[in-house]
Design a protein around this motif. Sequence first.
Motif, short mmCIF file in Angstrom:
data_model
loop_
_atom_site.label_atom_id
_atom_site.label_comp_id
_atom_site.label_asym_id
_atom_site.label_seq_id
_atom_site.Cartn_x
_atom_site.Cartn_y
_atom_site.Cartn_z
N VAL A 182 -13.63 -2.70 -1.52
CA VAL A 182 -14.55 -2.65 -0.38
C VAL A 182 -15.03 -4.05 0.00
O VAL A 182 -14.90 -4.47 1.15
N GLU A 183 -15.56 -4.79 -0.99
CA GLU A 183 -16.10 -6.11 -0.67
C GLU A 183 -15.00 -7.09 -0.28
O GLU A 183 -15.16 -7.89 0.64
N SER A 184 -13.86 -7.02 -0.96
CA SER A 184 -12.78 -7.98 -0.69
C SER A 184 -12.19 -7.78 0.70
O SER A 184 -11.95 -8.75 1.43
N PHE A 185 -11.94 -6.53 1.07
CA PHE A 185 -11.29 -6.27 2.36
C PHE A 185 -12.19 -6.63 3.53
O PHE A 185 -11.70 -6.95 4.61
N MET A 199 -8.36 -5.91 8.15
CA MET A 199 -8.90 -4.87 7.27
C MET A 199 -8.37 -3.45 7.54
O MET A 199 -7.99 -2.76 6.60
N PRO A 200 -8.32 -3.00 8.81
CA PRO A 200 -7.83 -1.63 9.02
C PRO A 200 -6.41 -1.44 8.49
O PRO A 200 -6.10 -0.40 7.89
N TYR A 201 -5.57 -2.43 8.68
CA TYR A 201 -4.20 -2.30 8.17
C TYR A 201 -4.18 -2.33 6.64
O TYR A 201 -3.41 -1.61 6.01
N MET A 202 -5.04 -3.15 6.05
CA MET A 202 -5.12 -3.21 4.58
C MET A 202 -5.49 -1.83 4.02
O MET A 202 -4.96 -1.41 2.99
N ILE A 203 -6.41 -1.14 4.69
CA ILE A 203 -6.82 0.20 4.24
C ILE A 203 -5.66 1.17 4.42
O ILE A 203 -5.33 1.93 3.51
N PHE A 204 -5.02 1.11 5.58
CA PHE A 204 -3.88 1.99 5.86
C PHE A 204 -2.78 1.81 4.82
O PHE A 204 -2.15 2.78 4.38
N GLU A 228 1.35 1.58 -5.07
CA GLU A 228 2.01 0.36 -5.49
C GLU A 228 1.30 -0.88 -4.96
O GLU A 228 1.13 -1.86 -5.67
N THR A 229 0.89 -0.85 -3.68
CA THR A 229 0.18 -2.00 -3.13
C THR A 229 -1.17 -2.16 -3.83
O THR A 229 -1.58 -3.27 -4.16
N TYR A 230 -1.81 -1.02 -4.09
CA TYR A 230 -3.06 -1.06 -4.86
C TYR A 230 -2.83 -1.77 -6.20
O TYR A 230 -3.61 -2.64 -6.58
N SER A 231 -1.74 -1.41 -6.87
CA SER A 231 -1.47 -1.99 -8.18
C SER A 231 -1.23 -3.49 -8.08
O SER A 231 -1.77 -4.27 -8.86
N VAL A 232 -0.41 -3.89 -7.11
CA VAL A 232 -0.13 -5.32 -6.96
C VAL A 232 -1.42 -6.08 -6.65
O VAL A 232 -1.69 -7.14 -7.23
N LEU A 233 -2.25 -5.52 -5.76
CA LEU A 233 -3.50 -6.20 -5.41
C LEU A 233 -4.46 -6.26 -6.62
O LEU A 233 -5.16 -7.26 -6.80
N CYS A 234 -4.47 -5.20 -7.43
CA CYS A 234 -5.27 -5.24 -8.66
C CYS A 234 -4.79 -6.37 -9.55
O CYS A 234 -5.59 -7.11 -10.14
N GLY A 235 -3.46 -6.52 -9.64
CA GLY A 235 -2.89 -7.61 -10.42
C GLY A 235 -3.32 -8.96 -9.89
O GLY A 235 -3.70 -9.85 -10.65
N CYS A 236 -3.29 -9.12 -8.56
CA CYS A 236 -3.72 -10.38 -7.94
C CYS A 236 -5.18 -10.68 -8.27
O CYS A 236 -5.55 -11.79 -8.63
N ARG A 280 -6.71 -14.58 -1.25
CA ARG A 280 -6.96 -13.30 -0.58
C ARG A 280 -6.22 -13.20 0.75
O ARG A 280 -5.77 -12.14 1.15
N GLU A 281 -6.08 -14.35 1.43
CA GLU A 281 -5.41 -14.36 2.73
C GLU A 281 -3.97 -13.86 2.64
O GLU A 281 -3.41 -13.37 3.62
N ALA A 282 -3.38 -13.99 1.45
CA ALA A 282 -1.97 -13.59 1.29
C ALA A 282 -1.83 -12.09 1.06
O ALA A 282 -0.73 -11.55 1.13
N TRP A 283 -2.94 -11.41 0.81
CA TRP A 283 -2.88 -9.98 0.50
C TRP A 283 -2.29 -9.19 1.66
O TRP A 283 -1.59 -8.20 1.45
N PHE A 284 -2.61 -9.63 2.88
CA PHE A 284 -2.05 -8.95 4.05
C PHE A 284 -0.53 -8.97 4.01
O PHE A 284 0.14 -7.99 4.31
N TRP A 285 0.04 -10.11 3.60
CA TRP A 285 1.50 -10.22 3.55
C TRP A 285 2.08 -9.32 2.46
O TRP A 285 3.16 -8.76 2.62
N ILE A 286 1.36 -9.22 1.35
CA ILE A 286 1.82 -8.30 0.30
C ILE A 286 1.89 -6.88 0.87
O ILE A 286 2.89 -6.18 0.72
#
Lengths: 235, 117
Positions: A88-91, A97-102, A107-115, A125-131
């Motif tokens: 919530v706070e990171s996004f 943000m809307p696309y990040m939620i969508f 799997e994306t959740y897992s990769v982002l948790c890893g990051c 954090r800026e690269a998360w969108f690309w992930i």
Amino acid sequence: MKKKIKYAFPKTLPVMCGYIFLGIAWGIVLAEAGYNFIWAFFISCFVYAGSMQFTMVPLMVSAVSPVTMAVTTLFVNSRHLFYGLSFVESFKKIKQMPYMIFGLTDETYSVLCGCKNEDPDEKNREAWFWITILDQSYWVIGSVLGALLGEFLPFDFTGIDFAMTALFVVILIEQMLSNPKKNVAVAVFGMLSAVICLFVFGVEKFLLPSLLITVTFVFVFSLFYKEKGGSKNAV
Amino acid sequence: MQFSWYTVILIAITAVVTFLLRAIPFMIFGGGKQMPDRVKKVADLLPAAIMAVLVVYCLKGDLLTIQSGFNVASLGTVAALIVVTLVHLWKRNTLISIASGTVVYMVLIRVLPLLIK
């Protein structure tokens, strides 16, 4: 942008292995049900939920009622309710943000948790969108390929989706190593509750109860767990 | 199959419900105000717990074979999991760990049934 993609791309490689081949598998199922690659493209663009996409194909074929479709989606995807909590706070600080939620799949959740785990200050954090967008592109490409080529693929890729299991295992190990005091107890509990629920509720229905029990446990655990030194990133 | 608006509606429903589920935490705790500390603490502890549940979810098929006796493919899963864990503890390189485990798994599920009858 180049730098962000350079950071994002290697992180998405395991998901690429999983999504392309799972996507192909789904595309084949869809094509066999009588829907061509255009349907595959649009469904993977707009629904973008692996297990639900497999579930929905027979429901589309038998033209179930909209209510049945909505309720089934609710049950199959209910686990996603909990994923957003960690971000919530990171996004809030991400433009897309809307696309990040969508795009917040397992799997994306897992990769982002890893990051987040390896970079608690979220410098990248800026690269998360690309992930997120790379992950979805693998899924879309796989689905379309599957619907187009069907069973004419030259090689038997059975088993390559183990990459996804391995990804989850590696992220879990990293979480436990980086912060054992905090993560080992909740991970062991989560694993136990999932295994017990699997045998009690059966393979179709165990995910939601195990998540509910685990979240409840984590809540109780959080009442007793104290972070050392008060700093957010203290181990 | 001919084009059907009904199918489009079903797909749209699936898309909307999926998105809403993913968006609920943001609708509750989004906005201008900060997340309450209590919730933040829970959210901070959740990823490891959820990841553990997801690992079990991936292994559900193999776990269930325990009930129905021995299964050759599950042996491959166990071996591949050990490889992933050991390689990762040794190298701490995500891609190497995942690649080696996946290769071992893909080889074993093809070779083991030939060896063990």
